[in-house]
Write an enzyme that holds these catalytic residues in place. Structure first.
Site, PDB file in Angstrom:
ATOM      1  N   ASP A  29      40.425   3.589  63.964  1.00 20.11           N
ATOM      2  CA  ASP A  29      39.273   3.763  63.081  1.00 20.11           C
ATOM      3  C   ASP A  29      39.048   2.539  62.206  1.00 20.11           C
ATOM      4  OD1 ASP A  29      38.624   6.251  63.950  1.00 20.11           O
ATOM      5  OD2 ASP A  29      39.722   7.323  62.398  1.00 20.11           O
TER       6      ASP A  29
ATOM      7  N   LYS B 181      32.891   2.935  62.435  1.00 20.77           N
ATOM      8  CA  LYS B 181      31.507   2.535  62.177  1.00 20.77           C
ATOM      9  C   LYS B 181      31.393   1.019  62.289  1.00 20.77           C
ATOM     10  CE  LYS B 181      28.972   5.142  58.837  1.00 20.77           C
ATOM     11  NZ  LYS B 181      28.857   5.449  57.428  1.00 20.77           N
TER      12      LYS B 181
ATOM     13  N   MET C 121      35.419   9.937  49.869  1.00 19.98           N
ATOM     14  CA  MET C 121      34.059   9.733  50.394  1.00 19.98           C
ATOM     15  C   MET C 121      33.001  10.120  49.347  1.00 19.98           C
ATOM     16  SD  MET C 121      34.733  11.311  54.195  1.00 19.98           S
ATOM     17  CE  MET C 121      35.813  12.603  53.652  1.00 19.98           C
TER      18      MET C 121
HETATM   19  C1  LIG Z   1      37.282   9.772  56.301  1.00 24.47           C
HETATM   20  S1  LIG Z   1      38.226   9.744  54.841  1.00 24.47           S
HETATM   21  C2  LIG Z   1      39.824   9.552  55.537  1.00 24.47           C
HETATM   22  C3  LIG Z   1      40.937   9.845  54.581  1.00 24.47           C
HETATM   23  C4  LIG Z   1      42.295   9.535  55.183  1.00 24.47           C
HETATM   24  N1  LIG Z   1      42.593  10.381  56.295  1.00 24.47           N
HETATM   25  C5  LIG Z   1      43.407   9.613  54.153  1.00 24.47           C
HETATM   26  O1  LIG Z   1      44.257  10.504  54.231  1.00 24.47           O
HETATM   27  O2  LIG Z   1      43.447   8.732  53.272  1.00 24.47           O
HETATM   28  C6  LIG Z   1      37.835   8.137  54.217  1.00 24.47           C
HETATM   29  C7  LIG Z   1      37.921   8.103  52.699  1.00 24.47           C
HETATM   30  O3  LIG Z   1      39.253   7.950  52.264  1.00 24.47           O
HETATM   31  C8  LIG Z   1      39.289   7.209  51.071  1.00 24.47           C
HETATM   32  N2  LIG Z   1      40.075   5.985  51.287  1.00 24.47           N
HETATM   33  C9  LIG Z   1      40.660   5.592  52.422  1.00 24.47           C
HETATM   34  N3  LIG Z   1      41.376   4.463  52.230  1.00 24.47           N
HETATM   35  C10 LIG Z   1      41.224   4.142  50.913  1.00 24.47           C
HETATM   36  C11 LIG Z   1      41.729   3.110  50.086  1.00 24.47           C
HETATM   37  N4  LIG Z   1      42.537   2.168  50.551  1.00 24.47           N
HETATM   38  N5  LIG Z   1      41.374   3.113  48.787  1.00 24.47           N
HETATM   39  C12 LIG Z   1      40.577   4.061  48.276  1.00 24.47           C
HETATM   40  N6  LIG Z   1      40.082   5.069  49.018  1.00 24.47           N
HETATM   41  C13 LIG Z   1      40.413   5.125  50.302  1.00 24.47           C
HETATM   42  C14 LIG Z   1      37.860   6.897  50.697  1.00 24.47           C
HETATM   43  O4  LIG Z   1      37.394   7.912  49.856  1.00 24.47           O
HETATM   44  C15 LIG Z   1      37.185   6.936  52.047  1.00 24.47           C
HETATM   45  O5  LIG Z   1      35.809   7.167  51.925  1.00 24.47           O
END
Ligand SMILES: C[S@@+](CC[C@H](N)C(=O)[O-])C[C@H]1O[C@@H](n2cnc3c(N)ncnc32)[C@H](O)[C@@H]1O
Length: 251
Positions: free
Chosen positions: A36, A58, A172
């Site tokens: 991803d 994306k 998100m």
């Molecule tokens: C589709 S969700 C996936 C979440 C993922 N499975 C997890 O457990 O972190 C994607 C969201 O995770 C958050 N996210 C992922 N990586 C991040 C990071 N390094 N810093 C802040 N937010 C993060 C954001 O809110 C982003 O829009």
């Protein structure tokens, strides 16, 4: 027919050192890696050069690969044999659609394992010095998607959640921050409630914004906060002022 095996693997929140030992081992043995958007190059490079690496996130200006196409691809690759690593940001079962992929694998009779990852929902606040629970301030936490903020069919009752738990963690949510904050304020949540937004948590460019609910939207606009970001609403957010520890690593 002998199928390969699928590993639904969490890649952690960004810092490659937060990868699990099991994830590293599986990547080194992978024949195919389906990954991803939030999976970094350093992590991907752990897979053998000869492994097939397929990006399904994306692309700028384009839509995401639809979930049914991703699931079909995982099944197709598993049916040709070998080790298929399905690599997802954070944890595969925390807003990662890993559950849907596992269901499809069960239906097709394909063997799989799930490897938990360090979720951004806990890691990004932690790297900003924000404990989601604390004996003095928070005994309960909810992890919520901000993605559905405008979805009339599956509405989220923001004010009800705010009433029920001490800490709200929103993933998100940057693009719908305005709508979420309005729903909370309309629902009677105090405009003085502390809020933290952690952008690019655990990456060298991590930024944290701490303010109160009534001012957070303007402040986030002013500081041009962008995804990926985790939003924390609750008293614990203020601890980020005192406990911030993460320093940009020297390059
Ligand atoms: C589709 S969700 C996936 C979440 C993922 N499975 C997890 O457990 O972190 C994607 C969201 O995770 C958050 N996210 C992922 N990586 C991040 C990071 N390094 N810093 C802040 N937010 C993060 C954001 O809110 C982003 O829009």
């Amino acid at each position: 027919m002998v199928h390969g095996k699928v590993y639904l693997v969490g890649a952690g929140p960004g810092d490659p050192k937060l990868l699990t030992v099991k994830a590293v081992e599986l990547l080194k043995e992978a024949d195919v890696v389906i990954y991803d958007r939030l999976v970094g190059e350093q992590i991907l490079n752990l897979a053998p050069v000869k492994a097939e690496k397929i990006y399904v996130g994306k692309r700028t200006g384009k839509h995401e690969v639809p979930q049914n196409k991703i699931t079909e691809l995982i099944i197709e690759k598993a049916q040709t044999g070998g080790n298929v690593v399905r690599l997802k940001g954070g944890d595969p079962f925390v807003f990662g659609r890993g559950g849907e992929e596992a269901e499809a694998l069960v239906e097709k009779g394909i063997a799989f394992e799930v490897v938990p990852g360090v979720s951004s929902s806990v890691a990004a606040p932690m790297y900003a010095g924000i404990p989601l629970t604390h004996r003095d301030y928070a005994a309960s936490v909810a992890i919520i998607t901000g993605h559905r903020a405008g979805d009339a069919e599956k509405p989220i009752n923001w004010a009800k959640i705010a009433d029920a738990v001490d800490t709200m963690v929103i993933l998100m949510g940057v693009e719908s921050l305005d709508g979420i904050v309005n729903k909370l304020l309309e629902g009677g949540v105090s405009p003085n409630k502390p809020v933290a937004i952690i952008e690019s948590g655990t990456y060298p460019q991590q930024r944290t914004l701490i303010n109160i609910l009534g001012n957070i939207v303007k402040d986030a606009e002013k500081k041009q906060i962008k995804p990926p970001a985790v939003i924390v609403i609750g008293e614990v957010a203020n601890l980020g002022r005192k406990l911030a520890w993460f320093k940009k690593p020297l390059s």
